[in-house]
Structure formats: C-alpha cells, structure tokens
Design a protein around this motif. Structure first.
Motif: not given
Length: 50
Positions: A13-28
C-alpha cells in the motif's frame, strides 16, 4: 518478489500511494509546463504585433 511476511499489505500500500503521488506530481508538472508555454507564446505574439 521478496517475502514481506505479515507486513506485505502495508508495504504494498505504501508503494502504491508513493507511485500515485509521484504520477500526480509528474502530471501536474507537465500540465503546468504546457500552460506556461502557451502563456509565453501568447505574450510573444502580443509583443511582436504591438
């Protein structure tokens, strides 16, 4: 994949949240970059026509 034992759910779950946050930051960042490029192009066109 390593054996995570009883913490597998928490770790994954920690990995999943991390990857989602990174993807969001890259998209933004990419969206902001495109917006700034459009604004710069518009400002340059106004300056050349003004």
């Amino acid at each position: 994949m390593p054996d995570l034992g009883k913490y597998a759910g928490d770790v994954l779950m920690a990995y999943g949240v991390t990857f989602l946050l990174l993807a969001g930051l890259i998209w933004r960042s990419l969206a902001r970059s495109a917006k700034v490029k459009r604004q710069l192009k518009a400002a340059e066109e106004r300056k050349s026509h003004g």
